[in-house]
Write a protein that holds these residues in place. Structure first.
Motif, PDB file in Angstrom:
ATOM      1  N   VAL A   1       2.562   4.103  -1.275  1.00  0.00           N
ATOM      2  CA  VAL A   1       2.620   5.424  -1.889  1.00  0.00           C
ATOM      3  C   VAL A   1       1.805   5.430  -3.182  1.00  0.00           C
ATOM      4  O   VAL A   1       1.658   4.404  -3.835  1.00  0.00           O
ATOM      5  CB  VAL A   1       4.086   5.862  -2.186  1.00  0.00           C
ATOM      6  CG1 VAL A   1       4.860   6.042  -0.901  1.00  0.00           C
ATOM      7  CG2 VAL A   1       4.790   4.877  -3.081  1.00  0.00           C
ATOM      8  N   SER A  52      -6.441   2.939   3.338  1.00  0.00           N
ATOM      9  CA  SER A  52      -6.241   1.662   2.645  1.00  0.00           C
ATOM     10  C   SER A  52      -7.248   0.598   3.072  1.00  0.00           C
ATOM     11  O   SER A  52      -7.415  -0.392   2.403  1.00  0.00           O
ATOM     12  CB  SER A  52      -4.817   1.160   2.881  1.00  0.00           C
ATOM     13  OG  SER A  52      -4.592   0.919   4.247  1.00  0.00           O
ATOM     14  N   GLU A  74       4.100  -0.453  -2.850  1.00  0.00           N
ATOM     15  CA  GLU A  74       4.573  -0.732  -1.501  1.00  0.00           C
ATOM     16  C   GLU A  74       6.090  -0.589  -1.469  1.00  0.00           C
ATOM     17  O   GLU A  74       6.783  -1.081  -2.354  1.00  0.00           O
ATOM     18  CB  GLU A  74       4.181  -2.147  -1.085  1.00  0.00           C
ATOM     19  CG  GLU A  74       4.668  -2.524   0.284  1.00  0.00           C
ATOM     20  CD  GLU A  74       4.368  -3.958   0.654  1.00  0.00           C
ATOM     21  OE1 GLU A  74       4.704  -4.346   1.781  1.00  0.00           O
ATOM     22  OE2 GLU A  74       3.811  -4.703  -0.181  1.00  0.00           O
ATOM     23  N   MET A 126       1.408   9.820   0.177  1.00  0.00           N
ATOM     24  CA  MET A 126       1.480   8.569   0.937  1.00  0.00           C
ATOM     25  C   MET A 126       0.076   8.183   1.361  1.00  0.00           C
ATOM     26  O   MET A 126      -0.716   9.040   1.744  1.00  0.00           O
ATOM     27  CB  MET A 126       2.387   8.741   2.149  1.00  0.00           C
ATOM     28  CG  MET A 126       3.829   8.968   1.762  1.00  0.00           C
ATOM     29  SD  MET A 126       4.941   9.072   3.150  1.00  0.00           S
ATOM     30  CE  MET A 126       4.755   7.474   3.864  1.00  0.00           C
ATOM     31  N   HIS A 174       7.285  -0.970   3.973  1.00  0.00           N
ATOM     32  CA  HIS A 174       5.875  -1.358   3.865  1.00  0.00           C
ATOM     33  C   HIS A 174       4.910  -0.172   3.841  1.00  0.00           C
ATOM     34  O   HIS A 174       3.707  -0.367   4.013  1.00  0.00           O
ATOM     35  CB  HIS A 174       5.496  -2.349   4.967  1.00  0.00           C
ATOM     36  CG  HIS A 174       6.390  -3.546   4.984  1.00  0.00           C
ATOM     37  ND1 HIS A 174       6.436  -4.464   3.957  1.00  0.00           N
ATOM     38  CD2 HIS A 174       7.322  -3.952   5.882  1.00  0.00           C
ATOM     39  CE1 HIS A 174       7.326  -5.385   4.235  1.00  0.00           C
ATOM     40  NE2 HIS A 174       7.893  -5.089   5.400  1.00  0.00           N
ATOM     41  N   ASP A 175       5.413   1.052   3.628  1.00  0.00           N
ATOM     42  CA  ASP A 175       4.527   2.188   3.375  1.00  0.00           C
ATOM     43  C   ASP A 175       3.909   2.010   1.997  1.00  0.00           C
ATOM     44  O   ASP A 175       4.522   1.427   1.099  1.00  0.00           O
ATOM     45  CB  ASP A 175       5.296   3.511   3.392  1.00  0.00           C
ATOM     46  CG  ASP A 175       5.592   4.010   4.791  1.00  0.00           C
ATOM     47  OD1 ASP A 175       5.029   3.461   5.755  1.00  0.00           O
ATOM     48  OD2 ASP A 175       6.391   4.958   4.910  1.00  0.00           O
ATOM     49  N   LEU A 194      10.195   7.947   4.129  1.00  0.00           N
ATOM     50  CA  LEU A 194       9.606   6.664   3.729  1.00  0.00           C
ATOM     51  C   LEU A 194      10.122   5.559   4.637  1.00  0.00           C
ATOM     52  O   LEU A 194      11.287   5.540   5.011  1.00  0.00           O
ATOM     53  CB  LEU A 194       9.972   6.341   2.281  1.00  0.00           C
ATOM     54  CG  LEU A 194       9.401   7.271   1.226  1.00  0.00           C
ATOM     55  CD1 LEU A 194      10.003   6.963  -0.125  1.00  0.00           C
ATOM     56  CD2 LEU A 194       7.897   7.134   1.161  1.00  0.00           C
ATOM     57  N   LYS A 195       9.232   4.631   4.979  1.00  0.00           N
ATOM     58  CA  LYS A 195       9.590   3.485   5.808  1.00  0.00           C
ATOM     59  C   LYS A 195       9.185   2.215   5.079  1.00  0.00           C
ATOM     60  O   LYS A 195       8.389   2.256   4.136  1.00  0.00           O
ATOM     61  CB  LYS A 195       8.876   3.565   7.153  1.00  0.00           C
ATOM     62  CG  LYS A 195       9.237   4.786   7.957  1.00  0.00           C
ATOM     63  CD  LYS A 195       8.441   4.838   9.245  1.00  0.00           C
ATOM     64  CE  LYS A 195       8.586   6.196   9.870  1.00  0.00           C
ATOM     65  NZ  LYS A 195       7.391   7.005   9.784  1.00  0.00           N
ATOM     66  N   THR A 246      -2.420   6.481   3.948  1.00  0.00           N
ATOM     67  CA  THR A 246      -2.443   6.172   5.370  1.00  0.00           C
ATOM     68  C   THR A 246      -3.198   4.859   5.618  1.00  0.00           C
ATOM     69  O   THR A 246      -3.896   4.352   4.729  1.00  0.00           O
ATOM     70  CB  THR A 246      -3.121   7.298   6.176  1.00  0.00           C
ATOM     71  OG1 THR A 246      -4.458   7.427   5.716  1.00  0.00           O
ATOM     72  CG2 THR A 246      -2.390   8.612   6.001  1.00  0.00           C
ATOM     73  N   GLU A 247      -3.083   4.319   6.832  1.00  0.00           N
ATOM     74  CA  GLU A 247      -3.752   3.081   7.196  1.00  0.00           C
ATOM     75  C   GLU A 247      -5.275   3.196   7.042  1.00  0.00           C
ATOM     76  O   GLU A 247      -5.920   2.284   6.566  1.00  0.00           O
ATOM     77  CB  GLU A 247      -3.428   2.726   8.653  1.00  0.00           C
ATOM     78  CG  GLU A 247      -2.004   2.295   8.879  1.00  0.00           C
ATOM     79  CD  GLU A 247      -1.759   0.864   8.444  1.00  0.00           C
ATOM     80  OE1 GLU A 247      -2.692   0.056   8.517  1.00  0.00           O
ATOM     81  OE2 GLU A 247      -0.631   0.572   8.036  1.00  0.00           O
TER      82      GLU A 247
END
Length: 63
Positions: A9, A62, A23, A56, A6-7, A3-4, A58-59
């Motif tokens: 989930v 979203s 977030e 998670m 601003h990911d 996890l990073k 993905t960009e």
């Protein structure tokens, strides 16, 4: 789980506001998450939250 900051989930259970998306705001032994629906923030041990994460987002998903 990697996890990073601003990911986004998706959790297994819904938040009372109806959203499942959160977030990531803080990463370490504890994780801090913010609900994407109502803005409620939660801090809990990493082991507990990793069990309740479904996937998670993905960009591409979203947008």
């Amino acid at each position: 789980m990697d996890l990073k900051l601003h990911d986004i989930v998706e959790m297994k259970k819904e938040h009372p506001c109806g959203s499942r998306h959160w977030e990531v705001l803080r990463v370490g032994m504890d994780l801090k998450l913010r609900c994407c629906g109502c803005g409620h923030e939660v801090m809990a041990p990493r082991r507990k939250l990793e069990k309740s994460i479904k996937r998670m987002i993905t960009e591409e998903e979203s947008i």
